[in-house]
Scaffold this motif. Structure first.
Motif, mmCIF file in Angstrom:
data_model
loop_
_atom_site.group_PDB
_atom_site.id
_atom_site.type_symbol
_atom_site.label_atom_id
_atom_site.label_comp_id
_atom_site.label_asym_id
_atom_site.label_seq_id
_atom_site.Cartn_x
_atom_site.Cartn_y
_atom_site.Cartn_z
ATOM 1 N N UNK A 31 0.804 -1.223 0.000
ATOM 2 C CA UNK A 31 0.000 0.000 0.000
ATOM 3 C C UNK A 31 0.832 1.266 0.000
ATOM 4 N N UNK A 32 0.153 2.381 -0.215
ATOM 5 C CA UNK A 32 0.819 3.676 -0.319
ATOM 6 C C UNK A 32 1.077 4.279 1.061
ATOM 7 N N UNK A 33 1.995 5.241 1.091
ATOM 8 C CA UNK A 33 2.386 5.893 2.343
ATOM 9 C C UNK A 33 2.079 7.386 2.241
ATOM 10 N N UNK A 34 1.488 7.932 3.284
ATOM 11 C CA UNK A 34 1.214 9.368 3.390
ATOM 12 C C UNK A 34 2.148 9.942 4.448
ATOM 13 N N UNK A 35 2.967 10.933 4.050
ATOM 14 C CA UNK A 35 3.934 11.560 4.949
ATOM 15 C C UNK A 35 3.480 12.987 5.230
ATOM 16 N N UNK A 87 14.283 11.847 -1.117
ATOM 17 C CA UNK A 87 13.768 10.493 -1.361
ATOM 18 C C UNK A 87 14.107 10.031 -2.781
ATOM 19 N N UNK A 88 14.159 10.963 -3.716
ATOM 20 C CA UNK A 88 14.482 10.581 -5.090
ATOM 21 C C UNK A 88 15.876 9.984 -5.184
ATOM 22 N N UNK A 89 16.761 10.373 -4.283
ATOM 23 C CA UNK A 89 18.129 9.851 -4.278
ATOM 24 C C UNK A 89 18.316 8.707 -3.286
ATOM 25 N N UNK A 90 17.245 8.384 -2.540
ATOM 26 C CA UNK A 90 17.354 7.363 -1.502
ATOM 27 C C UNK A 90 16.953 5.988 -2.050
ATOM 28 N N UNK A 91 17.655 4.974 -1.613
ATOM 29 C CA UNK A 91 17.307 3.615 -2.032
ATOM 30 C C UNK A 91 15.996 3.157 -1.418
ATOM 31 N N UNK A 92 15.593 3.812 -0.316
ATOM 32 C CA UNK A 92 14.364 3.399 0.364
ATOM 33 C C UNK A 92 13.143 3.580 -0.525
ATOM 34 N N UNK A 93 13.162 4.606 -1.385
ATOM 35 C CA UNK A 93 11.990 4.920 -2.208
ATOM 36 C C UNK A 93 12.150 4.463 -3.649
ATOM 37 N N UNK A 94 13.144 3.610 -3.912
ATOM 38 C CA UNK A 94 13.383 3.166 -5.282
ATOM 39 C C UNK A 94 12.159 2.406 -5.829
ATOM 40 N N UNK A 143 9.276 3.726 -6.506
ATOM 41 C CA UNK A 143 7.997 4.313 -6.061
ATOM 42 C C UNK A 143 7.786 5.664 -6.730
ATOM 43 N N UNK A 144 6.549 6.104 -6.721
ATOM 44 C CA UNK A 144 6.182 7.419 -7.254
ATOM 45 C C UNK A 144 6.060 8.385 -6.083
ATOM 46 N N UNK A 145 6.754 9.514 -6.155
ATOM 47 C CA UNK A 145 6.743 10.503 -5.075
ATOM 48 C C UNK A 145 5.871 11.674 -5.513
ATOM 49 N N UNK A 146 4.829 11.948 -4.736
ATOM 50 C CA UNK A 146 3.850 12.965 -5.113
ATOM 51 C C UNK A 146 3.721 14.026 -4.017
ATOM 52 N N UNK A 147 3.830 15.321 -4.363
ATOM 53 C CA UNK A 147 3.603 16.384 -3.368
ATOM 54 C C UNK A 147 2.111 16.712 -3.269
ATOM 55 N N UNK A 148 1.709 17.266 -2.136
ATOM 56 C CA UNK A 148 0.328 17.696 -1.955
ATOM 57 C C UNK A 148 0.308 18.857 -0.958
ATOM 58 N N UNK A 169 0.055 2.127 -11.029
ATOM 59 C CA UNK A 169 0.578 0.767 -10.854
ATOM 60 C C UNK A 169 1.732 0.729 -9.850
ATOM 61 N N UNK A 170 2.410 1.878 -9.636
ATOM 62 C CA UNK A 170 3.524 1.924 -8.704
ATOM 63 C C UNK A 170 3.049 2.200 -7.278
ATOM 64 N N UNK A 171 3.892 1.789 -6.319
ATOM 65 C CA UNK A 171 3.651 2.211 -4.954
ATOM 66 C C UNK A 171 3.916 3.716 -4.865
#
Length: 783
Positions: free
Chosen positions: A295-299, A314-321, A323-328, A345-347
């Motif tokens: 499932x997705x994560x809300x930060x 996060x874009x440079x972190x292996x933890x988020x490899x 995944x799609x990173x979205x601002x809100x 389709x991505x986390x």
């Protein structure tokens, strides 16, 4: 039947009408009964009585027909069995029937917002008037109206309608009216008793916005005059007993939400500040997904800049490899915001401010990472600055964030602070009324005749310093006189749905012939900035918007943007917005606000516009509202303003690099430092001409000027401690005639410094010289 004849059962016309009124259930009934009582008091021999009876009979018949049409619109009431609120249906309906005020408490997703209007209809509300249902946001009001209407098998605008600013879908015989709390507040000005309403639902009251607190106080006073009015207050599980006690021990009905269990983990970061916080988020992401959690994560993050920094990290972190990173966040372009509501389709990792805490539900969220921080707006009465400090959120807000997960499956909430820290936080977020400027509220209370704000029954009393500051600002703007009474200028300002400073600017512009320009500027400043700067395309956005810049003024830059946008219509307008990084919805809102303000101000007799606006006159009108945010440049590049205010021009301003000697800002906000936003270069003379009544004038070195033939002095003018002019030579005669006369006699007449004196004065001076010469010869000084 003639007006004076008896009906078939032998009753008189007034008795017949009284019987008919017993069967009428509509909003007109109280007025009709008053008319009937007046008729019964009249003598039947009065010729006017016959006409009045006939007219009243027609009105009663019309009211009966109106009630029948409303009854035909009543939908078939069906309640989805899966919603928790449906299980408490009978309890809620009974409470509404038996009590004037009911408090309904339930989690988001319990169905209280969608089902409550239908429960009110079942309880008998809506026969005499509307069921008003307020929402804190326009999007929610429209969306709920569509959802409820669909559940009732009708179209929006039939039984279920809505009204928000600049948009409405409401039929003549509608039963339920969704609206923003601002719309209901505006209606109190034209209908203080809210006679159009049979019941009012105040939804999301736990947010404790300024509008909600003011409405609750107003309704508490109104309920005594309207015993027939029903009031239902809905709240999340945040201190509902406060609302119940406020309305005299109103019953509280709790509705349990249906959620999956949420595990809470405390993971406080190190002491390295932002770097450690970013790394703590990366570790939490790694922990959640490495443990097999899907499932997705809300930060939750404090602000826009934090979101951009975190996204880059996060874009440079292996933890988020992978995944799609979205601002809100609220200023984000709508196209970018909409991506959050379309799972792919991505986390996904959604990085959000507290806008996602209650007002927006992000689909697909299984887990939450909570930094425990938020930017909280606070107004300082001492410095007159709206601050946006980063603060720890309350326990209630933290629980709201936790509640964003666990709706689809078991969830995990990772809190980046300790459990001890959580337990030491305040239980609830401080209400907005205790941390914002109260000038607009005080002005509206005066306009409605509600008395002093100190006596108004707010749920939480505002701070006395905020009250004093609001009153002082209104006196500074000329809305109140020194006795605290409303001025004609204040009444004009109260009719405008704007911040009091903007309202004062418009009143001044209507007087000096710059209304057309001021309407554009005021409407532009009252909405969210339509200019966008996507984080990944800032250079392109800056280049595209360079044509809107006016070197000496951000205010005139808004005017330039407006005029260029108005040259395009239809699809060309949307293409223009796309090419220049403008949000079309906000541009349309700008046009809507402008149209509304133009209508309101044009109704004022004598309001003038001009075809060729004078830049100086426009800025003088601006200074009438914002003189308190004027400043003089210091050697370090900061600006020193009134009352010790110090600020720097915001980097986004056209004047950031130029640094003119004097500026005025539309707002002064403290984030990482104190910035003036929307800035213009001005001259001290404009300040003197715009707000002469606010200037303090001091005089020094009073002396006689032989060449000018007048008593002069050096004048210093200051605005709340900010020196506007220093050592300006002025004629002192009109300032202090008595003192000037003494100086004239002593210096000009006695000491003989009067150029080309008249004959009598020349003779006197000659005599004085003779006496002095005689004293010299006699070596005496007593002649």
């Amino acid at each position: 039947m003639s007006p004076t004849s008896l009906s078939r059962n032998g009753s008189t016309p007034t008795e017949e009408l009284a019987t008919a009124l017993d069967s009428v259930a509509c909003r007109d009934e109280p007025a009709l009964r008053r008319r009937l009582a007046m008729l019964e008091a009249q003598t039947r021999r009065d010729s006017a009585w016959h006409t009045s009876v006939a007219a009243l009979r027609n009105e009663v018949a019309a009211s009966q027909a109106h009630c029948e049409r409303r009854a035909d619109l009543r939908p078939v009431l069906d309640y989805p069995a899966e919603l928790p609120v449906s299980e408490r249906r009978e309890d809620i309906v009974r409470a509404i029937r038996e009590h004037q005020v009911v408090v309904l408490c339930g989690d988001t997703g319990s169905g209280k917002s969608t089902q409550l209007p239908k429960l009110c209809l079942e309880a008998g509300c809506g026969r005499r008037g509307l069921i008003g249902h307020t929402q804190p946001r326009r999007l929610a009001a429209r969306g709920l109206a569509q959802r409820i209407a669909a559940e009732c098998g009708q179209s929006v605008g039939e039984a279920i309608g809505y009204k928000v600013r600049f948009s409405a879908a409401l039929g003549e015989n509608s039963l339920v009216k969704l609206m923003t709390d601002g719309i209901l507040l505006a209606e109190t000005r034209g209908d203080p008793d809210l006679r159009d309403y049979d019941a009012i639902i105040i939804d999301e009251a736990h947010e404790r916005s300024l509008n909600v607190d003011y409405l609750l106080g107003y309704l508490r006073l109104l309920l005594a005059r309207r015993p027939d009015l029903k009031l239902i207050i809905t709240s999340a599980t945040i201190d509902p007993q406060r609302f119940a006690d406020y309305f005299g021990e109103a019953p509280v009905i709790s509705v349990e939400g249906r959620t999956w269990p949420v595990e809470v983990r405390y993971r406080p970061p190190g002491e390295g500040g932002d770097d450690d916080l970013r790394e703590a988020v990366s570790k939490a992401v790694r922990e959640l997904w490495r443990g097999g959690a899907g499932g997705d994560i809300l930060v939750f993050l404090p602000g826009e800049r934090d979101i951009r920094d975190m996204a880059a990290h996060l874009a440079e972190s292996s933890a988020a490899r992978g995944s799609e990173i979205l601002p809100l966040y609220s200023r984000l372009a709508w196209q970018a915001q909409s991506r959050v509501f379309k799972p792919g389709s991505q986390r996904r990792i959604v990085l959000a401010t507290n806008v996602a805490e209650t007002s927006i539900t992000v689909p697909g969220i299984h887990h939450v990472i909570d930094t425990g921080l938020a930017r909280i707006s606070r107004y300082s009465p001492r410095s007159k600055i709206q601050r946006l400090p980063v603060e720890p959120v309350s326990r209630a807000s933290a629980d709201q964030r936790k509640g964003r997960c666990g709706r689809l499956a078991p969830g995990i909430c990772v809190r980046l602070y300790s459990e001890e820290d959580f337990l030491e936080r305040p239980a609830f977020t401080e209400p907005e009324i205790q941390r914002t400027s109260l000038a607009s509220v005080i002005l509206q209370m005066h306009a409605l005749g509600l008395g002093e704000i100190e006596q108004f029954p707010f749920l939480d009393a505002p701070d006395a310093r905020q009250v004093r500051d609001g009153g002082n600002l209104l006196r500074e703007l000329g809305a109140l006189d020194e006795t605290g009474e409303m001025t004609p200028q204040g009444r004009q300002m109260a009719r405008l749905p704007l911040d009091v400073r903007l309202a004062r600017m418009l009143v001044a512009a209507a007087d000096n012939g710059t209304l057309d320009a001021a309407l554009v500027i005021a409407s532009g400043l009252s909405i969210q900035d339509p200019r966008e700067r996507p984080p990944d395309r800032t250079a392109q956005a800056d280049a595209a918007q360079r044509g809107f810049l006016v070197p000496e003024s951000d205010f005139l830059g808004l005017l330039q943007l407006w005029r260029k946008a108005r040259e395009h219509r239809g699809s060309a307008f949307y293409r223009f917005c796309r090419e220049h990084f403008l949000a079309p919805m906000r541009m349309r809102e700008w046009q809507d606000v402008h149209r509304e303000l133009r209508h309101l101000v044009r109704r004022r007799e004598g309001a003038r516009g001009t075809a060729a606006e004078d830049s100086a006159a426009i800025h003088k009108a601006i200074l009438c509202g914002f003189a308190g945010y004027a400043g003089r440049r210091q050697e370090n590049g900061d600006y020193a303003g009134a009352r010790g205010l110090r600020f720097r021009v915001h980097p986004g301003s056209v004047l950031a690099a130029r640094g003119p000697a004097w500026v005025v800002a539309a707002e002064v906000v403290e984030t990482r430092r104190v910035y003036g936003r929307c800035v213009a270069a001005i001259t001290p003379a404009w300040i003197e001409q715009a707000v002469p009544h606010l200037l303090r004038r001091e005089y020094s070195e009073v002396h006689w000027q032989e060449k000018a033939g007048q008593v002069a002095a050096y004048e210093q003018t200051s605005l709340y401690g900010m020196v506007v002019t220093a050592r300006r030579k002025v004629n002192y005669g009109p300032v202090a005639p008595g003192i000037a006369r003494e100086v004239f006699i002593r210096e000009a007449l006695v000491n003989g410094r009067y150029v080309d004196p008249p004959e009598v004065l020349a003779q006197n001076l000659a005599l004085v010289e003779e006496v002095r010469a005689l004293e010299d010869r006699l070596r005496r000084r007593d002649l």
